[in-house]
Design an enzyme around this catalytic site. Structure first.
Site, PDB file in Angstrom:
ATOM      1  N   THR A  17       0.847  -1.198   0.000  1.00 50.66           N
ATOM      2  CA  THR A  17       0.000   0.000   0.000  1.00 50.66           C
ATOM      3  C   THR A  17       0.883   1.250   0.000  1.00 50.66           C
ATOM      4  O   THR A  17       1.998   1.232   0.532  1.00 50.66           O
ATOM      5  CB  THR A  17      -0.970   0.032   1.207  1.00 50.66           C
ATOM      6  OG1 THR A  17      -0.216   0.198   2.420  1.00 50.66           O
ATOM      7  CG2 THR A  17      -1.803  -1.238   1.292  1.00 50.66           C
ATOM      8  N   GLY A  18       0.367   2.308  -0.619  1.00 44.32           N
ATOM      9  CA  GLY A  18       1.166   3.539  -0.738  1.00 44.32           C
ATOM     10  C   GLY A  18       2.397   3.298  -1.582  1.00 44.32           C
ATOM     11  O   GLY A  18       3.483   3.773  -1.276  1.00 44.32           O
ATOM     12  N   ALA A  19       2.203   2.548  -2.692  1.00 41.94           N
ATOM     13  CA  ALA A  19       3.351   2.081  -3.494  1.00 41.94           C
ATOM     14  C   ALA A  19       3.808   3.101  -4.526  1.00 41.94           C
ATOM     15  O   ALA A  19       4.711   2.808  -5.300  1.00 41.94           O
ATOM     16  CB  ALA A  19       2.978   0.768  -4.188  1.00 41.94           C
ATOM     17  N   SER A  21       5.021   6.149  -3.804  1.00 47.33           N
ATOM     18  CA  SER A  21       5.906   7.191  -3.265  1.00 47.33           C
ATOM     19  C   SER A  21       6.791   6.613  -2.159  1.00 47.33           C
ATOM     20  O   SER A  21       6.444   5.619  -1.527  1.00 47.33           O
ATOM     21  CB  SER A  21       5.018   8.309  -2.688  1.00 47.33           C
ATOM     22  OG  SER A  21       5.784   9.254  -1.989  1.00 47.33           O
ATOM     23  N   GLY A  22       7.952   7.243  -1.971  1.00 49.76           N
ATOM     24  CA  GLY A  22       8.789   7.001  -0.800  1.00 49.76           C
ATOM     25  C   GLY A  22       9.120   5.544  -0.523  1.00 49.76           C
ATOM     26  O   GLY A  22       9.543   4.787  -1.414  1.00 49.76           O
ATOM     27  N   TYR A 172      -0.549  11.072  15.522  1.00 52.82           N
ATOM     28  CA  TYR A 172       0.364  10.224  14.740  1.00 52.82           C
ATOM     29  C   TYR A 172       0.934   9.112  15.632  1.00 52.82           C
ATOM     30  O   TYR A 172       0.933   7.930  15.263  1.00 52.82           O
ATOM     31  CB  TYR A 172       1.497  11.071  14.136  1.00 52.82           C
ATOM     32  CG  TYR A 172       2.453  10.263  13.277  1.00 52.82           C
ATOM     33  CD1 TYR A 172       2.034   9.720  12.062  1.00 52.82           C
ATOM     34  CD2 TYR A 172       3.769  10.024  13.682  1.00 52.82           C
ATOM     35  CE1 TYR A 172       2.895   8.969  11.271  1.00 52.82           C
ATOM     36  CE2 TYR A 172       4.639   9.276  12.892  1.00 52.82           C
ATOM     37  CZ  TYR A 172       4.198   8.756  11.686  1.00 52.82           C
ATOM     38  OH  TYR A 172       5.056   8.006  10.908  1.00 52.82           O
TER      39      TYR A 172
HETATM   40  N1  LIG Z   1       9.706   8.905   6.124  1.00 53.96           N
HETATM   41  C1  LIG Z   1      10.034   8.598   7.361  1.00 53.96           C
HETATM   42  O1  LIG Z   1      11.042   9.120   7.921  1.00 53.96           O
HETATM   43  C2  LIG Z   1       9.206   7.604   8.146  1.00 53.96           C
HETATM   44  C3  LIG Z   1       9.628   7.277   9.450  1.00 53.96           C
HETATM   45  C4  LIG Z   1       8.904   6.347  10.165  1.00 53.96           C
HETATM   46  C5  LIG Z   1       7.793   5.742   9.591  1.00 53.96           C
HETATM   47  N2  LIG Z   1       7.393   6.094   8.331  1.00 53.96           N
HETATM   48  C6  LIG Z   1       6.198   5.434   7.774  1.00 53.96           C
HETATM   49  O2  LIG Z   1       6.484   4.975   6.465  1.00 53.96           O
HETATM   50  C7  LIG Z   1       5.274   4.858   5.721  1.00 53.96           C
HETATM   51  C8  LIG Z   1       5.496   5.403   4.318  1.00 53.96           C
HETATM   52  O3  LIG Z   1       5.733   6.784   4.384  1.00 53.96           O
HETATM   53  P1  LIG Z   1       6.757   7.552   3.423  1.00 53.96           P
HETATM   54  O4  LIG Z   1       7.772   8.179   4.302  1.00 53.96           O
HETATM   55  O5  LIG Z   1       7.173   6.706   2.308  1.00 53.96           O
HETATM   56  O6  LIG Z   1       5.784   8.770   2.933  1.00 53.96           O
HETATM   57  P2  LIG Z   1       5.241   9.199   1.493  1.00 53.96           P
HETATM   58  O7  LIG Z   1       6.349   9.367   0.525  1.00 53.96           O
HETATM   59  O8  LIG Z   1       4.367  10.392   1.776  1.00 53.96           O
HETATM   60  O9  LIG Z   1       4.334   7.974   1.069  1.00 53.96           O
HETATM   61  C9  LIG Z   1       3.115   7.703   1.714  1.00 53.96           C
HETATM   62  C10 LIG Z   1       2.267   6.862   0.794  1.00 53.96           C
HETATM   63  O10 LIG Z   1       1.008   6.619   1.446  1.00 53.96           O
HETATM   64  C11 LIG Z   1      -0.024   6.944   0.517  1.00 53.96           C
HETATM   65  N3  LIG Z   1      -1.270   7.348   1.158  1.00 53.96           N
HETATM   66  C12 LIG Z   1      -1.510   8.414   1.953  1.00 53.96           C
HETATM   67  N4  LIG Z   1      -2.804   8.475   2.275  1.00 53.96           N
HETATM   68  C13 LIG Z   1      -3.392   7.419   1.669  1.00 53.96           C
HETATM   69  C14 LIG Z   1      -4.729   6.949   1.606  1.00 53.96           C
HETATM   70  N5  LIG Z   1      -5.750   7.593   2.209  1.00 53.96           N
HETATM   71  N6  LIG Z   1      -4.977   5.814   0.898  1.00 53.96           N
HETATM   72  C15 LIG Z   1      -3.989   5.179   0.247  1.00 53.96           C
HETATM   73  N7  LIG Z   1      -2.724   5.583   0.261  1.00 53.96           N
HETATM   74  C16 LIG Z   1      -2.426   6.694   0.956  1.00 53.96           C
HETATM   75  C17 LIG Z   1       0.553   8.098  -0.290  1.00 53.96           C
HETATM   76  O11 LIG Z   1      -0.198   8.299  -1.477  1.00 53.96           O
HETATM   77  P3  LIG Z   1      -0.207   9.739  -2.213  1.00 53.96           P
HETATM   78  O12 LIG Z   1       1.137   9.878  -2.869  1.00 53.96           O
HETATM   79  O13 LIG Z   1      -1.334   9.604  -3.166  1.00 53.96           O
HETATM   80  O14 LIG Z   1      -0.411  10.768  -1.161  1.00 53.96           O
HETATM   81  C18 LIG Z   1       1.948   7.561  -0.534  1.00 53.96           C
HETATM   82  O15 LIG Z   1       1.937   6.624  -1.565  1.00 53.96           O
HETATM   83  C19 LIG Z   1       4.213   5.616   6.527  1.00 53.96           C
HETATM   84  O16 LIG Z   1       3.367   4.661   7.169  1.00 53.96           O
HETATM   85  C20 LIG Z   1       5.022   6.375   7.580  1.00 53.96           C
HETATM   86  O17 LIG Z   1       4.304   6.554   8.792  1.00 53.96           O
HETATM   87  C21 LIG Z   1       8.083   7.018   7.591  1.00 53.96           C
END
Ligand SMILES: NC(=O)c1ccc[n+]([C@@H]2O[C@H](COP(=O)([O-])OP(=O)(O)OC[C@H]3O[C@@H](n4cnc5c(N)ncnc54)[C@H](OP(=O)(O)O)[C@@H]3O)[C@@H](O)[C@H]2O)c1
Length: 285
Positions: A17-19, A21-22, A172
């Site tokens: 899921t959320g594939a 981005s990031g 969060y």
């Molecule tokens: N980055 C960090 O430092 C960090 C640290 C600890 C944990 N995390 C966790 O890692 C995970 C991924 O985050 P990331 O850092 O890769 O952030 P990201 O680049 O913002 O990616 C988040 C992804 O989730 C999707 N998303 C958001 N709302 C959604 C919804 N309602 N339905 C379906 N998809 C949805 C986004 O889609 P859109 O592009 O369409 O918005 C995107 O594909 C998250 O669970 C975050 O809490 C991240």
């Protein structure tokens, strides 16, 4: 009977899921490189298609369909599962990665606070709707991408949806703690089924995460965060590595099990949240 040996990578089916981005995109790319079908579960078709192009170009694996799911909508989650079942007859790993950070309170179409709904309850519902397929495909895995932010989290049963006093970081932390509690509770329930459930902290990673909602100071230090590829190391390891084939109910960081917060290891708390979540997700028979 649980088969002792999982199928070859080429035969496996993964959902991330959320594939688009990031960390999710890097995880999907890493799994696509291993082989098999990687379902890119995204909320936006265009962003999903752009990510897919990049994944196919760099891995040569075109078994990477984009399937639409908005984790903030239970109707959308149910319709995603119907679509998935129409096109796939097995599931080897589900990576619940999608997540958001919201400084101000937002409410989903289901009337739930958005971080609680997207970061936790959406994955809770999705996992339950796919459980029979995961069991039938065992050995199989659920990976919940949580965060070290769970350590400061508390579950506020009197105000789960932050209707009283909303604080973005508090909501969060609650959602990320809820993911870890869910991981342990589900692992207990699935013991002996061949379905493993683990959570992880991916590291502090340079992604689109909370881009519009972070305080300005975070933007200054962002360039020093690690790459999405680094962030995908542990989710890929948990979804695919034979080293953790039989490991369940653990919290990982840098591909190693680590103790999660004391609160997250409270089975009564996990059970209570689980019961409330069944109601909120409309899963009570
Ligand atoms: N980055 C960090 O430092 C960090 C640290 C600890 C944990 N995390 C966790 O890692 C995970 C991924 O985050 P990331 O850092 O890769 O952030 P990201 O680049 O913002 O990616 C988040 C992804 O989730 C999707 N998303 C958001 N709302 C959604 C919804 N309602 N339905 C379906 N998809 C949805 C986004 O889609 P859109 O592009 O369409 O918005 C995107 O594909 C998250 O669970 C975050 O809490 C991240």
């Amino acid at each position: 009977m649980t088969p002792a040996v999982p199928p070859a990578f080429a035969e496996r089916v993964w959902i991330v899921t959320g594939a688009n981005s990031g960390i999710g995109k890097a995880t999907a790319l890493g799994l696509a490189r291993l082989g098999g079908s990687v379902v890119l579960a995204c909320r936006n078709a265009e962003r999903g298609a752009t990510a897919r192009e990049e994944i196919v170009r760099s891995t040569g694996n075109d078994k990477t369909p984009v399937m639409i799911v908005d984790l903030g909508s239970q109707v959308s989650i149910r319709s995603f599962v119907e679509d998935f079942r129409r096109t796939h007859n097995r599931l080897d790993a589900l990576v619940n990665n999608a997540g958001i950070f919201r400084r101000r309170r937002h409410v989903t179409v289901d009337g739930l606070e958005e971080q609680f709904a997207v970061n936790y309850l959406g994955g809770f519902l999705l996992t339950h709707l796919l459980l029979d397929l995961l069991k039938a495909s065992a050995p199989s895995r659920v990976v919940n991408v949580s965060s070290s932010a769970h350590e400061g989290g508390r579950i506020d049963f009197d105000d789960l949806q932050g209707e009283g006093r909303y604080r973005g970081f508090r909501a969060y932390g609650q959602s990320k703690l809820a993911q870890v509690l869910f991981t342990y509770e589900l692992a207990r329930q699935l013991d002996g089924t061949g379905v493993t459930v683990n959570a992880c902290h991916p590291g502090v990673i340079r992604t689109n995460f909370g881009r519009d909602d972070w305080p300005w100071a975070v933007h200054l230090v962002r360039p020093f965060f690690k790459s999405p590829e680094k962030g995908a190391d542990t989710p890929i390891y948990l979804a695919a590595s034979p080293e953790v084939g039989g490991v369940t109910g653990k919290y990982f960081r840098k591909k190693a099990p680590r103790p999660s917060s004391e609160r997250s290891r409270n089975p009564e708390l996990a059970r209570r949240l689980y019961e409330v979540s069944l109601d909120l997700a409309g899963l009570r028979p």
